[in-house]
Scaffold this motif. Structure first.
Motif, mmCIF file in Angstrom:
data_model
loop_
_atom_site.group_PDB
_atom_site.id
_atom_site.type_symbol
_atom_site.label_atom_id
_atom_site.label_comp_id
_atom_site.label_asym_id
_atom_site.label_seq_id
_atom_site.Cartn_x
_atom_site.Cartn_y
_atom_site.Cartn_z
ATOM 1 N N THR A 101 1.029 -1.414 0.799
ATOM 2 C CA THR A 101 0.553 0.033 0.192
ATOM 3 C C THR A 101 0.616 1.446 0.123
ATOM 4 O O THR A 101 1.964 1.438 0.302
ATOM 5 C CB THR A 101 -0.989 -0.418 0.784
ATOM 6 N N LYS A 102 0.587 2.424 0.269
ATOM 7 C CA LYS A 102 1.122 3.262 -0.418
ATOM 8 C C LYS A 102 1.323 3.836 0.741
ATOM 9 O O LYS A 102 0.798 3.976 1.798
ATOM 10 C CB LYS A 102 0.128 4.288 -1.054
ATOM 11 N N PRO A 103 2.807 4.526 0.825
ATOM 12 C CA PRO A 103 2.812 5.162 2.858
ATOM 13 C C PRO A 103 2.143 5.501 3.648
ATOM 14 O O PRO A 103 1.930 7.135 2.389
ATOM 15 C CB PRO A 103 4.522 5.041 2.852
ATOM 16 N N ARG A 110 9.273 4.003 -0.782
ATOM 17 C CA ARG A 110 9.038 2.933 -0.808
ATOM 18 C C ARG A 110 7.126 2.643 0.087
ATOM 19 O O ARG A 110 6.871 3.043 0.858
ATOM 20 C CB ARG A 110 9.963 1.887 -0.159
ATOM 21 N N LYS A 111 6.619 1.760 -1.190
ATOM 22 C CA LYS A 111 5.614 1.460 -0.821
ATOM 23 C C LYS A 111 5.659 0.587 0.867
ATOM 24 O O LYS A 111 6.253 0.074 1.255
ATOM 25 C CB LYS A 111 4.423 0.507 -1.607
ATOM 26 N N THR A 112 4.265 0.764 1.908
ATOM 27 C CA THR A 112 4.321 -0.372 2.951
ATOM 28 C C THR A 112 3.788 -1.817 2.239
ATOM 29 O O THR A 112 2.976 -1.925 1.782
ATOM 30 C CB THR A 112 3.020 0.483 3.766
ATOM 31 N N LYS A 113 4.689 -2.409 3.076
ATOM 32 C CA LYS A 113 4.465 -4.161 3.097
ATOM 33 C C LYS A 113 4.073 -4.611 3.723
ATOM 34 O O LYS A 113 4.262 -4.462 4.996
ATOM 35 C CB LYS A 113 6.184 -4.572 2.666
ATOM 36 N N TRP A 114 2.916 -5.986 3.251
ATOM 37 C CA TRP A 114 1.691 -6.246 4.133
ATOM 38 C C TRP A 114 2.043 -7.978 4.508
ATOM 39 O O TRP A 114 1.861 -8.397 3.134
ATOM 40 C CB TRP A 114 0.742 -6.329 4.341
ATOM 41 N N LEU A 115 1.823 -8.323 5.149
ATOM 42 C CA LEU A 115 2.580 -10.333 5.243
ATOM 43 C C LEU A 115 0.778 -10.999 5.871
ATOM 44 O O LEU A 115 0.910 -10.626 6.363
ATOM 45 C CB LEU A 115 3.052 -10.678 5.597
ATOM 46 N N PRO A 195 7.115 -0.702 6.658
ATOM 47 C CA PRO A 195 9.142 -0.336 7.275
ATOM 48 C C PRO A 195 8.254 -1.384 8.304
ATOM 49 O O PRO A 195 7.276 -1.462 8.912
ATOM 50 C CB PRO A 195 8.215 1.412 7.507
ATOM 51 N N GLU A 196 9.637 -1.442 8.802
ATOM 52 C CA GLU A 196 9.539 -1.875 10.144
ATOM 53 C C GLU A 196 9.048 -1.650 11.516
ATOM 54 O O GLU A 196 8.751 -0.572 11.625
ATOM 55 C CB GLU A 196 10.983 -2.912 10.658
ATOM 56 N N VAL A 197 7.864 -2.586 12.264
ATOM 57 C CA VAL A 197 6.851 -2.053 13.608
ATOM 58 C C VAL A 197 8.253 -1.392 14.471
ATOM 59 O O VAL A 197 8.153 -2.390 14.995
ATOM 60 C CB VAL A 197 5.734 -2.377 13.376
#
Length: 204
Positions: A101-103, A110-115, A195-197
């Motif tokens: 998703t858009k940051p 960089r876009k936000t990455k979700w697992l 980004p890492e939370v």
């Protein structure tokens, strides 16, 4: 749509799960090399179980993710609506898949990455199809309208299958619409991986 997924499960666990479900799996090309991989991306070689000669059985092989479509673009996702897929079905082995998703921060490029993972089992299968191409056999993931777990992140979704659906998807006589459906809300837990939370301990 999904262009990145994960598989970190060993081949012995995969084979045992299929055996427990009474799904006969052959390995016509020998035991596939199933490495633990955090990111499997478009055009990578990865394991699938393709429908075989016996209903509800399959063949475990390594194949390329995506084939070349019109204009030279890779076909890595394929719409399922209105199609029956009476041949060349496959199960794509995974233990997670990613959406982007858009940051929130405009300074973040960089876009936000979700697992996303499966709540009820350490690994799962994604509904797919495969085909022969001039470059060799390749597979793609099927997509549909998103369920409640995916909708906040994307307007389409791939189709994770629960364990009781695997045999049906390998059997082309079972109508596709009876197998391809969204899962109930809460079936696909999600965590942010980039980004890492920061955890509470990291913030202290």
């Amino acid at each position: 749509m999904c262009n990145d997924y994960r598989l970190e499960v060993d081949i012995a666990s995969i084979a045992q799960d299929f055996d427990d479900l009474k799904i006969k799996i052959k390995m016509p090309e020998g035991t596939p090399n199933v490495e633990a991989r955090e990111d499997i991306k478009i055009s990578d070689i990865a394991p699938i179980v393709r429908s075989g000669d016996v209903r509800g059985a399959g063949e475990l092989v390594n194949r390329r993710w995506s084939w070349v479509g019109q204009g030279g673009k890779p076909v890595y996702n394929f719409r399922s609506e209105g199609r029956e897929f009476t041949s060349n079905r496959c199960l794509i082995l995974a233990d997670g898949f990613y959406e982007f998703t858009k940051p929130d921060d405009p300074r973040q490029k960089r876009k936000t990455k979700w697992l996303f993972t499966m709540r009820d089992h350490p690994w799962f299968c994604i509904a797919g199809i495969w085909r022969a191409t001039p470059e060799g056999e390749a597979f793609t993931m099927l997509t549909m309208e998103p369920g409640e777990d995916i909708r906040p992140y994307h307007s389409r979704q791939i189709i994770p299958l629960t364990r009781d659906q695997w045999s049906d998807w390998l059997d082309p006589s079972v109508p596709a619409h009876e197998v391809l459906r969204v899962l109930p809300k809460g079936s696909l837990p999600v965590v942010q991986v980039y980004p890492e939370v920061a955890t509470q301990s990291q913030m202290l």
